[in-house]
Scaffold this motif. Sequence first.
Motif, PDB file in Angstrom:
ATOM      1  N   HIS A 112      10.730  -0.878  -8.336  1.00  0.00           N
ATOM      2  CA  HIS A 112      12.071  -1.237  -8.552  1.00  0.00           C
ATOM      3  C   HIS A 112      12.949  -1.015  -7.391  1.00  0.00           C
ATOM      4  CE1 HIS A 112      12.361  -2.728 -12.759  1.00  0.00           C
ATOM      5  NE2 HIS A 112      11.526  -1.956 -13.067  1.00  0.00           N
ATOM      6  N   ASP A 113      12.132  -0.329  -6.669  1.00  0.00           N
ATOM      7  CA  ASP A 113      12.881   0.157  -5.149  1.00  0.00           C
ATOM      8  C   ASP A 113      11.724   0.121  -4.152  1.00  0.00           C
ATOM      9  OD1 ASP A 113      14.128   1.398  -3.075  1.00  0.00           O
ATOM     10  OD2 ASP A 113      14.173   3.637  -4.264  1.00  0.00           O
ATOM     11  N   LEU A 114      12.081  -0.903  -3.319  1.00  0.00           N
ATOM     12  CA  LEU A 114      11.321  -1.226  -2.124  1.00  0.00           C
ATOM     13  C   LEU A 114      11.146  -0.246  -1.012  1.00  0.00           C
ATOM     14  CD1 LEU A 114      11.922  -5.006  -0.817  1.00  0.00           C
ATOM     15  CD2 LEU A 114       9.663  -3.807  -1.614  1.00  0.00           C
ATOM     16  N   ALA A 115      12.245   0.675  -0.932  1.00  0.00           N
ATOM     17  CA  ALA A 115      12.138   1.699   0.003  1.00  0.00           C
ATOM     18  C   ALA A 115      11.253   2.580  -0.288  1.00  0.00           C
ATOM     19  CB  ALA A 115      13.776   2.280   0.146  1.00  0.00           C
ATOM     20  N   GLU A 116      10.960   2.921  -1.451  1.00  0.00           N
ATOM     21  CA  GLU A 116       9.684   3.811  -1.994  1.00  0.00           C
ATOM     22  C   GLU A 116       8.541   3.613  -1.432  1.00  0.00           C
ATOM     23  OE1 GLU A 116      10.174   4.610  -6.382  1.00  0.00           O
ATOM     24  OE2 GLU A 116       9.065   2.619  -6.621  1.00  0.00           O
ATOM     25  N   LEU A 117       8.317   2.440  -1.118  1.00  0.00           N
ATOM     26  CA  LEU A 117       6.933   1.964  -0.732  1.00  0.00           C
ATOM     27  C   LEU A 117       6.619   2.156   0.777  1.00  0.00           C
ATOM     28  CD1 LEU A 117       6.052  -1.122  -3.225  1.00  0.00           C
ATOM     29  CD2 LEU A 117       5.194   1.051  -3.068  1.00  0.00           C
ATOM     30  N   GLY A 118       7.686   2.362   1.291  1.00  0.00           N
ATOM     31  CA  GLY A 118       7.624   2.364   2.992  1.00  0.00           C
ATOM     32  C   GLY A 118       7.587   1.281   3.619  1.00  0.00           C
ATOM     33  N   GLU A 119       6.495   0.877   4.512  1.00  0.00           N
ATOM     34  CA  GLU A 119       6.382  -0.489   5.043  1.00  0.00           C
ATOM     35  C   GLU A 119       5.391  -1.154   3.892  1.00  0.00           C
ATOM     36  OE1 GLU A 119       4.658  -1.060   8.865  1.00  0.00           O
ATOM     37  OE2 GLU A 119       5.700   0.815   9.566  1.00  0.00           O
ATOM     38  N   VAL A 120       5.748  -2.424   3.942  1.00  0.00           N
ATOM     39  CA  VAL A 120       5.031  -3.356   3.076  1.00  0.00           C
ATOM     40  C   VAL A 120       4.726  -4.544   4.085  1.00  0.00           C
ATOM     41  CG1 VAL A 120       5.960  -2.612   0.756  1.00  0.00           C
ATOM     42  CG2 VAL A 120       6.856  -4.474   1.888  1.00  0.00           C
ATOM     43  N   ASP A 121       3.584  -5.446   3.711  1.00  0.00           N
ATOM     44  CA  ASP A 121       3.417  -6.581   4.646  1.00  0.00           C
ATOM     45  C   ASP A 121       3.973  -7.756   3.808  1.00  0.00           C
ATOM     46  OD1 ASP A 121       1.511  -5.263   6.155  1.00  0.00           O
ATOM     47  OD2 ASP A 121       0.323  -4.822   4.478  1.00  0.00           O
ATOM     48  N   LEU A 166       7.552  10.395  -9.761  1.00  0.00           N
ATOM     49  CA  LEU A 166       7.067  11.111  -8.568  1.00  0.00           C
ATOM     50  C   LEU A 166       8.181  11.577  -7.905  1.00  0.00           C
ATOM     51  CD1 LEU A 166       3.980   9.148  -7.415  1.00  0.00           C
ATOM     52  CD2 LEU A 166       4.099  10.539  -9.167  1.00  0.00           C
ATOM     53  N   ASP A 167       8.091  12.733  -7.263  1.00  0.00           N
ATOM     54  CA  ASP A 167       8.994  13.522  -6.850  1.00  0.00           C
ATOM     55  C   ASP A 167       9.056  12.874  -5.055  1.00  0.00           C
ATOM     56  OD1 ASP A 167       7.066  14.635  -4.939  1.00  0.00           O
ATOM     57  OD2 ASP A 167       7.236  16.493  -6.572  1.00  0.00           O
ATOM     58  N   ALA A 168       9.969  13.219  -4.172  1.00  0.00           N
ATOM     59  CA  ALA A 168      10.012  12.455  -2.934  1.00  0.00           C
ATOM     60  C   ALA A 168       8.986  12.626  -2.223  1.00  0.00           C
ATOM     61  CB  ALA A 168      11.292  12.804  -2.219  1.00  0.00           C
ATOM     62  N   ALA A 169       8.338  14.026  -2.187  1.00  0.00           N
ATOM     63  CA  ALA A 169       6.985  14.236  -1.474  1.00  0.00           C
ATOM     64  C   ALA A 169       5.828  13.423  -1.963  1.00  0.00           C
ATOM     65  CB  ALA A 169       6.620  15.723  -1.211  1.00  0.00           C
ATOM     66  N   SER A 170       5.527  13.454  -3.098  1.00  0.00           N
ATOM     67  CA  SER A 170       4.649  12.668  -3.727  1.00  0.00           C
ATOM     68  C   SER A 170       4.642  11.086  -3.440  1.00  0.00           C
ATOM     69  CB  SER A 170       4.578  12.759  -5.260  1.00  0.00           C
ATOM     70  OG  SER A 170       4.364  14.158  -5.279  1.00  0.00           O
ATOM     71  N   ARG A 171       5.794  10.644  -3.515  1.00  0.00           N
ATOM     72  CA  ARG A 171       6.111   9.173  -3.293  1.00  0.00           C
ATOM     73  C   ARG A 171       5.803   8.935  -1.878  1.00  0.00           C
ATOM     74  NH1 ARG A 171      11.072   9.625  -6.049  1.00  0.00           N
ATOM     75  NH2 ARG A 171      12.334   9.624  -3.836  1.00  0.00           N
ATOM     76  N   ASP A 172       5.983   9.451  -0.742  1.00  0.00           N
ATOM     77  CA  ASP A 172       5.674   9.471   0.498  1.00  0.00           C
ATOM     78  C   ASP A 172       4.360   9.607   0.636  1.00  0.00           C
ATOM     79  OD1 ASP A 172       8.340   9.181   1.143  1.00  0.00           O
ATOM     80  OD2 ASP A 172       8.603  11.195   2.012  1.00  0.00           O
ATOM     81  N   ALA A 173       3.436  10.614  -0.065  1.00  0.00           N
ATOM     82  CA  ALA A 173       2.193  10.551   0.272  1.00  0.00           C
ATOM     83  C   ALA A 173       1.435   9.360  -0.434  1.00  0.00           C
ATOM     84  CB  ALA A 173       1.490  11.818  -0.650  1.00  0.00           C
ATOM     85  N   VAL A 174       1.904   8.907  -1.347  1.00  0.00           N
ATOM     86  CA  VAL A 174       1.085   7.747  -2.157  1.00  0.00           C
ATOM     87  C   VAL A 174       1.522   6.579  -1.442  1.00  0.00           C
ATOM     88  CG1 VAL A 174       1.226   6.443  -4.141  1.00  0.00           C
ATOM     89  CG2 VAL A 174       1.358   8.857  -4.522  1.00  0.00           C
ATOM     90  N   ALA A 175       2.732   6.358  -0.741  1.00  0.00           N
ATOM     91  CA  ALA A 175       2.973   5.174  -0.135  1.00  0.00           C
ATOM     92  C   ALA A 175       2.183   5.167   1.097  1.00  0.00           C
ATOM     93  CB  ALA A 175       4.616   5.340   0.581  1.00  0.00           C
ATOM     94  N   VAL A 234       0.855  -1.264  -0.106  1.00  0.00           N
ATOM     95  CA  VAL A 234       0.139   0.092   0.018  1.00  0.00           C
ATOM     96  C   VAL A 234       0.803   1.212  -0.066  1.00  0.00           C
ATOM     97  CG1 VAL A 234      -1.537   1.263   1.291  1.00  0.00           C
ATOM     98  CG2 VAL A 234      -1.783  -1.151   1.203  1.00  0.00           C
ATOM     99  N   PHE A 235       0.597   2.321  -0.746  1.00  0.00           N
ATOM    100  CA  PHE A 235       0.925   3.491  -0.569  1.00  0.00           C
ATOM    101  C   PHE A 235       0.280   4.560   0.188  1.00  0.00           C
ATOM    102  CE2 PHE A 235       1.945   1.587  -4.459  1.00  0.00           C
ATOM    103  CZ  PHE A 235       3.437   2.146  -4.941  1.00  0.00           C
ATOM    104  N   ILE A 236       1.120   5.214   1.055  1.00  0.00           N
ATOM    105  CA  ILE A 236       0.582   5.877   2.085  1.00  0.00           C
ATOM    106  C   ILE A 236       0.483   7.596   1.453  1.00  0.00           C
ATOM    107  CG2 ILE A 236       0.092   6.711   4.111  1.00  0.00           C
ATOM    108  CD1 ILE A 236       0.637   4.013   5.114  1.00  0.00           C
ATOM    109  N   CYS A 237      -0.590   8.213   1.735  1.00  0.00           N
ATOM    110  CA  CYS A 237      -0.456   9.654   1.675  1.00  0.00           C
ATOM    111  C   CYS A 237      -0.842  10.528   2.918  1.00  0.00           C
ATOM    112  CB  CYS A 237      -1.522   9.952   0.821  1.00  0.00           C
ATOM    113  SG  CYS A 237      -2.988   9.662   1.376  1.00  0.00           S
ATOM    114  N   ASN A 238      -1.051  11.360   2.850  1.00  0.00           N
ATOM    115  CA  ASN A 238      -1.382  12.388   3.957  1.00  0.00           C
ATOM    116  C   ASN A 238      -2.570  11.967   4.684  1.00  0.00           C
ATOM    117  OD1 ASN A 238      -2.307  14.476   5.248  1.00  0.00           O
ATOM    118  ND2 ASN A 238      -2.499  16.043   3.634  1.00  0.00           N
TER     119      ASN A 238
END
Length: 252
Positions: free
Chosen positions: A212-221, A185-194, A6-10
């Motif tokens: 291609h970059d697990l880190a950009e998804l933040g926490e995943v299950d 997406l820029d870093a702020a948008s990636r964080d919001a979507v994650a 899941v991507f998260i946002c604000n």
Amino acid sequence: MKVRTVFICNTESMPSFSPAPVARGPVVALREVTVAFDGHLALRGVDLDLMGGELLAIVGANGSGKSTLIAVAAGLLAPTSGTARRDPGIRVGLVPQTSNDGARLPLTVADLVAMGRWRERGPFLPLRRHDRARVAEAIETVGLTPLARRPLGLLSGGQRQRAHIAQALAQDADLLLLDEPMSGLDAASRDAVASALAAVARTGTAVVAVTHDLAELGEVDAVCRLVDGRVVESSPAAPRGRGHGGAATVRA
Ligand SMILES: Nc1ncnc2c1ncn2[C@@H]1O[C@H](COP(=O)(O)OP(=O)(O)OP(=O)(O)O)[C@@H](O)[C@H]1O
């Protein structure tokens, strides 16, 4: 195997997301799925359960079969052999890799996202208050509220990508599939979507994101790694521990 992404946002902009996902069986179960294109095997004997309430990341090199797996899970592509069982009647939201194609559509951001409510409301019918709220919320989630009335053709590529993600979020899908959603997406948008994706998973939706970059998804299950069409690594759903900074581990 179970995976969820899941991507998260604000989170402040998502008051209508309900907590407490309901545990149940997989919304999609792939068994021994093989897909052949002109004799080339894009998927080889894939077993995968897509679970409601879980965020699954699919990773792998170019050509390893990630998009093919998404297409099979979405029901757009039938396995050459094996089975893809979907819960009957599930609502599938899909953000394909080429979602930037909408640049020439004569639509605003709000128009595009409102189309995400068509399945609930019916195409071309006026949206109800609840539908409008879901559309506004999804647009806010991806940070496009100031651009809601702007035509898609006047957006940047990353902004258009966020509009397509908002459309998928507005669908209240049971299964949400995103093929490289963070691309461009820029870093702020990636964080919001994650953040948004994580929140969607918490509502009980099965969320699957190719990256291609697990880190950009933040926490995943869970994580599913493909090599040459085979699942070579997968992690079962561990206790999520969201809010504790825990990330899914990958095991062979
Ligand atoms: N329609 C098609 N016809 C023939 N071969 C295809 C088709 N679609 C995919 N393939 C092949 O299947 C394999 C898997 O492709 P796929 O698009 O699923 O990979 P991917 O992991 O998503 O790659 P990428 O990271 O580059 O997006 C590749 O070798 C590709 O060339």
